[in-house]
Scaffold this motif. Structure first.
Motif, PDB file in Angstrom:
ATOM      1  N   ASN A   1      27.635 -12.547   8.641  1.00 23.06           N
ATOM      2  CA  ASN A   1      26.415 -12.774   9.413  1.00 23.06           C
ATOM      3  C   ASN A   1      25.359 -11.771   8.973  1.00 23.06           C
ATOM      4  N   ARG A   2      24.200 -12.283   8.522  1.00 23.33           N
ATOM      5  CA  ARG A   2      23.162 -11.404   8.010  1.00 23.33           C
ATOM      6  C   ARG A   2      22.257 -10.881   9.116  1.00 23.33           C
ATOM      7  N   GLY A   3      22.554 -11.241  10.362  1.00 22.62           N
ATOM      8  CA  GLY A   3      21.815 -10.695  11.481  1.00 22.62           C
ATOM      9  C   GLY A   3      20.445 -11.310  11.661  1.00 22.62           C
ATOM     10  N   GLU A   4      19.518 -10.501  12.224  1.00 23.74           N
ATOM     11  CA  GLU A   4      18.157 -10.952  12.497  1.00 23.74           C
ATOM     12  C   GLU A   4      17.235 -10.529  11.361  1.00 23.74           C
ATOM     13  N   GLN A   5      16.102 -11.233  11.254  1.00 26.64           N
ATOM     14  CA  GLN A   5      15.141 -10.846  10.228  1.00 26.64           C
ATOM     15  C   GLN A   5      13.731 -11.261  10.641  1.00 26.64           C
ATOM     16  N   VAL A   6      12.741 -10.511  10.156  1.00 27.82           N
ATOM     17  CA  VAL A   6      11.329 -10.848  10.319  1.00 27.82           C
ATOM     18  C   VAL A   6      10.616 -10.470   9.025  1.00 27.82           C
ATOM     19  N   TRP A   7       9.397 -11.007   8.874  1.00 25.95           N
ATOM     20  CA  TRP A   7       8.523 -10.629   7.776  1.00 25.95           C
ATOM     21  C   TRP A   7       7.436  -9.705   8.319  1.00 25.95           C
ATOM     22  N   MET A   8       7.011  -8.767   7.484  1.00 24.86           N
ATOM     23  CA  MET A   8       5.986  -7.816   7.892  1.00 24.86           C
ATOM     24  C   MET A   8       4.891  -7.743   6.840  1.00 24.86           C
ATOM     25  N   ASP A   9       3.652  -7.680   7.296  1.00 24.25           N
ATOM     26  CA  ASP A   9       2.537  -7.486   6.383  1.00 24.25           C
ATOM     27  C   ASP A   9       2.637  -6.090   5.770  1.00 24.25           C
ATOM     28  N   ALA A  10       2.660  -6.019   4.442  1.00 23.90           N
ATOM     29  CA  ALA A  10       2.886  -4.741   3.770  1.00 23.90           C
ATOM     30  C   ALA A  10       1.721  -3.787   3.906  1.00 23.90           C
ATOM     31  N   GLY A  11       0.543  -4.297   4.245  1.00 27.10           N
ATOM     32  CA  GLY A  11      -0.617  -3.424   4.361  1.00 27.10           C
ATOM     33  C   GLY A  11      -0.905  -2.962   5.764  1.00 27.10           C
ATOM     34  N   SER A  12      -0.640  -3.815   6.768  1.00 27.28           N
ATOM     35  CA  SER A  12      -1.002  -3.485   8.147  1.00 27.28           C
ATOM     36  C   SER A  12       0.190  -3.182   9.037  1.00 27.28           C
ATOM     37  N   GLY A  13       1.389  -3.599   8.640  1.00 28.40           N
ATOM     38  CA  GLY A  13       2.557  -3.426   9.489  1.00 28.40           C
ATOM     39  C   GLY A  13       2.711  -4.514  10.531  1.00 28.40           C
ATOM     40  N   GLU A  14       1.841  -5.507  10.529  1.00 29.76           N
ATOM     41  CA  GLU A  14       1.914  -6.599  11.504  1.00 29.76           C
ATOM     42  C   GLU A  14       3.130  -7.487  11.212  1.00 29.76           C
ATOM     43  N   VAL A  15       3.861  -7.841  12.253  1.00 32.95           N
ATOM     44  CA  VAL A  15       4.973  -8.772  12.094  1.00 32.95           C
ATOM     45  C   VAL A  15       4.406 -10.176  11.891  1.00 32.95           C
ATOM     46  N   LEU A  16       4.786 -10.811  10.811  1.00 30.77           N
ATOM     47  CA  LEU A  16       4.274 -12.127  10.456  1.00 30.77           C
ATOM     48  C   LEU A  16       5.248 -13.216  10.890  1.00 30.77           C
ATOM     49  N   THR A  17       4.714 -14.370  11.194  1.00 31.67           N
ATOM     50  CA  THR A  17       5.545 -15.512  11.579  1.00 31.67           C
ATOM     51  C   THR A  17       5.210 -16.682  10.659  1.00 31.67           C
ATOM     52  N   PRO A  18       5.828 -16.742   9.476  1.00 25.66           N
ATOM     53  CA  PRO A  18       5.535 -17.862   8.577  1.00 25.66           C
ATOM     54  C   PRO A  18       6.070 -19.173   9.146  1.00 25.66           C
ATOM     55  N   ARG A  19       5.459 -20.264   8.722  1.00 27.95           N
ATOM     56  CA  ARG A  19       5.903 -21.578   9.175  1.00 27.95           C
ATOM     57  C   ARG A  19       7.340 -21.830   8.748  1.00 27.95           C
ATOM     58  N   GLU A  20       8.036 -22.610   9.537  1.00 29.85           N
ATOM     59  CA  GLU A  20       9.439 -22.902   9.248  1.00 29.85           C
ATOM     60  C   GLU A  20       9.521 -23.843   8.057  1.00 29.85           C
ATOM     61  N   THR A  21      10.165 -23.423   6.999  1.00 30.92           N
ATOM     62  CA  THR A  21      10.303 -24.236   5.793  1.00 30.92           C
ATOM     63  C   THR A  21      11.500 -23.757   4.989  1.00 30.92           C
TER      64      THR A  21
ATOM     65  N   SER B   1       0.852  -1.191   0.000  1.00 31.52           N
ATOM     66  CA  SER B   1       0.000   0.000   0.000  1.00 31.52           C
ATOM     67  C   SER B   1       0.885   1.237   0.000  1.00 31.52           C
ATOM     68  N   GLY B   2       0.261   2.401  -0.003  1.00 26.37           N
ATOM     69  CA  GLY B   2       1.024   3.636   0.017  1.00 26.37           C
ATOM     70  C   GLY B   2       1.748   3.872   1.330  1.00 26.37           C
ATOM     71  N   ASP B   3       1.345   3.168   2.398  1.00 23.41           N
ATOM     72  CA  ASP B   3       1.964   3.349   3.708  1.00 23.41           C
ATOM     73  C   ASP B   3       3.020   2.294   4.019  1.00 23.41           C
ATOM     74  N   THR B   4       3.325   1.422   3.064  1.00 24.21           N
ATOM     75  CA  THR B   4       4.207   0.281   3.359  1.00 24.21           C
ATOM     76  C   THR B   4       5.573   0.735   3.851  1.00 24.21           C
ATOM     77  N   VAL B   5       6.153   1.729   3.211  1.00 22.63           N
ATOM     78  CA  VAL B   5       7.489   2.182   3.602  1.00 22.63           C
ATOM     79  C   VAL B   5       7.463   2.748   5.024  1.00 22.63           C
ATOM     80  N   ASP B   6       6.477   3.570   5.322  1.00 26.14           N
ATOM     81  CA  ASP B   6       6.378   4.145   6.675  1.00 26.14           C
ATOM     82  C   ASP B   6       6.160   3.065   7.723  1.00 26.14           C
ATOM     83  N   LEU B   7       5.335   2.066   7.403  1.00 27.93           N
ATOM     84  CA  LEU B   7       5.076   0.978   8.352  1.00 27.93           C
ATOM     85  C   LEU B   7       6.353   0.182   8.637  1.00 27.93           C
ATOM     86  N   ALA B   8       7.138  -0.071   7.591  1.00 28.54           N
ATOM     87  CA  ALA B   8       8.400  -0.798   7.786  1.00 28.54           C
ATOM     88  C   ALA B   8       9.363   0.014   8.649  1.00 28.54           C
TER      89      ALA B   8
END
Length: 535
Positions: free
Chosen positions: A106-126, A54-61
């Motif tokens: 070392n690439r450090g830590e990482q998470v996924w974020m919903d691009a529309g809501s800013g919610e931190v997502l936890t995808p299944r381990e695969t 969305s238009g707010d994705t950058v700000d949410l990240a």
């Protein structure tokens, strides 16, 4: 190899293709899947499917990283693109950077974020499609160096088989237009010729470029001589990259809003922002690098990386504008880039990627039909004798390498949906399912190396691949009949490909299982002789 040239090449073609043919089938099949490894990984992480930019994705990240990694040494934001709908956030924790085990950065830590809501997502381990991609050239559970050497040897055998096959078949292009189904050995030869000629330039390119990717490992002597054993110096000259050091962190300070800077960069280069990197966030010497994706030609990206603007983090002042260099790259770098991009299809649009995918399927069929042709030919030669142990072994290995591998891949996808999401070491269990099913198919093939064995394994892969879209429908909200699957075409495409392949395996099962016609000609009825003089 004591006969004529063609006879010698026929011998070479047969044995170079047979000795490592079972490994080559796995290499071709998993390598073909790698053209869509991002899409496969997306399908295997359904928790990311509802994300939409969305238009707010950058700000949410920006806000999310400020909340969960305010004191980090660096930030890295990868924004959604055509192949990935979610935002990937990475950061290096404060403190001394620790190298990864086994070397590398070392690439450090990482998470996924919903691009529309800013919610931190936890995808299944695969491991997703990346497992199949890595298996394609590193196998699994084998020391990396030994695995790469084995794959390179098999690839060299493949190159020899391609060249000798072209020399052997003097009517290869004529035979391409000839297919005689239901003729046993003749049908397998026709299928082998057709799949080989259909994508012959692709087969040669993919094999030769695969060897070129490992040129430093296979033939390091020229580089070692020219650079006094410093291979890093060779790569720095052939593929120069930025060596800018971040420097020490400054005093704490607030950073400017990221939205206007991202908009300015997108307007400057007339394309959307793809990545944002920050050195020393929330410090007075913070530097923000905002990049857009550059077009990738077959000769590789332009030197200098993606078009980028660099801003001062606390004030928002523009410090630098970086555009890819138009200067020609060194010849050796150009050649390497062309072959690498051809092999990895980095330059491809969706149509070209699909063309490469079907060419890979043709290559898989070429190797598989070659293996089956060898068994058919030997069976014809022994039709008055009982097949020996060697022929049964080859037929069982053929079964495991073809239908067994397809069953293992299908089971790998099914395990992604059926294993509990909270299972410890879940990604490892998906891989264990893959190898367990493959092992079972090998044992089954060795115990039943005949027509009934083929029928049974074909029945298994038919049911398994046709069932995958229905398993997907029962376990996720982004299946073939949902809006999310069609918004992200890769999801619908995955299910459709499963149905298509399942139908193909079902047709093959029908062809193999149907009763063979009796080829014996019925005795002609004797006609009563006409008596002499009858009218």
């Amino acid at each position: 190899m004591n006969g004529s040239l063609r006879q010698s090449m026929a011998w070479l073609h047969t044995w170079s293709g047979l000795l490592l043919g079972w490994l080559l089938v796995a290499v071709f099949v998993t390598g073909t899947s790698a053209y869509y490894r991002e899409e496969i990984s997306l399908w295997m992480e359904p928790e990311l499917h509802q994300s939409a930019r969305s238009g707010d994705t950058v700000d949410l990240a920006w806000q999310t990283l400020g909340r969960i990694a305010a004191d980090a040494r660096s930030w890295d934001i990868s924004l959604p693109d055509a192949r990935n709908p979610a935002v990937q956030l990475r950061w290096q924790p404060a403190g001394e950077e620790q190298p990864r085990q086994g070397g590398g950065r070392n690439r450090g830590e990482q998470v996924w974020m919903d691009a529309g809501s800013g919610e931190v997502l936890t995808p299944r381990e695969t491991r997703g499609g990346h497992f199949l991609y890595r298996f394609h050239f590193e196998l699994y559970g084998v020391p990396r160096l030994w695995a790469r050497w084995l794959i390179c040897i098999a690839t060299m055998f493949m190159l020899v088989a391609i060249i000798s096959g072209v020399i052997t078949h003097k009517k290869i292009f004529k035979d391409f237009f000839t297919f005689r189904p239901g003729k046993g050995q003749r049908s397998w030869l026709d299928a082998h010729n057709a799949s080989a000629v259909l994508a012959l330039p692709f087969h040669f390119m993919i094999t030769y470029s695969g060897l070129l990717l490992f040129m430093v490992m296979l033939m390091p002597w020229g580089i070692d001589a020219a650079y006094d054993g410093d291979r890093r110096a060779f790569f720095d000259e052939a593929f120069p990259r930025s060596t800018e050091a971040p420097g020490p962190a400054g005093e704490p300070a607030d950073m400017v809003a990221i939205g206007p800077l991202a908009e300015a960069t997108a307007a400057r280069f007339e394309r959307p922002v793809s990545r944002i990197e920050v050195q020393h966030p929330n410090r007075e010497n913070a530097r923000i690098r905002i990049s857009v994706e550059q077009d990738v030609a077959i000769s590789g990206r332009r030197r200098g990386g993606s078009p980028t603007q660099v801003f001062q983090g606390s004030s928002g002042d523009l410090l630098e504008t970086i555009e890819p260099s138009q200067a020609p790259a060194p010849l050796m770098g150009k050649v390497y880039n062309v072959m690498t991009n051809l092999h990895l299809v980095r330059f491809a649009d969706p149509v070209v990627r699909l063309l490469f995918f079907f060419s890979g399927l043709a290559g898989s069929a070429m190797v598989a039909t070659g293996m089956l042709l060898w068994v058919s030919k030997r069976t014809q030669q022994l039709r008055r004798q009982q097949p020996g142990a060697a022929l049964k072994l080859v037929n069982g290995l053929n079964m495991a390498s073809i239908t067994g591998l397809l069953a293992a891949i299908g089971a790998y996808f099914a395990a992604n949906r059926l294993l509990p999401t909270a299972l410890a070491e879940r990604s490892s269990w998906e891989i264990r399912v893959f190898f367990l099913v493959w092992l079972v198919s090998l044992v089954h093939g060795l115990l039943r190396p005949h027509r009934r064995g083929w029928i049974e394994q074909l029945a298994v892969i038919t049911v398994l691949w046709l069932a995958l879209p229905f398993v997907d429908m029962a376990t996720t909200d982004s299946h073939l009949f949902s809006a999310a699957a069609w918004r992200l075409g890769a999801l619908a495409g995955f299910d459709l490909i499963c149905l298509l392949l399942g139908t193909l395996w079902g047709y093959t099962l029908w062809r193999v299982a149907r009763p063979k016609p009796d080829k014996r000609k019925p005795a002609r009825a004797r006609q009563p002789a006409l008596a002499e003089g009858n009218t």
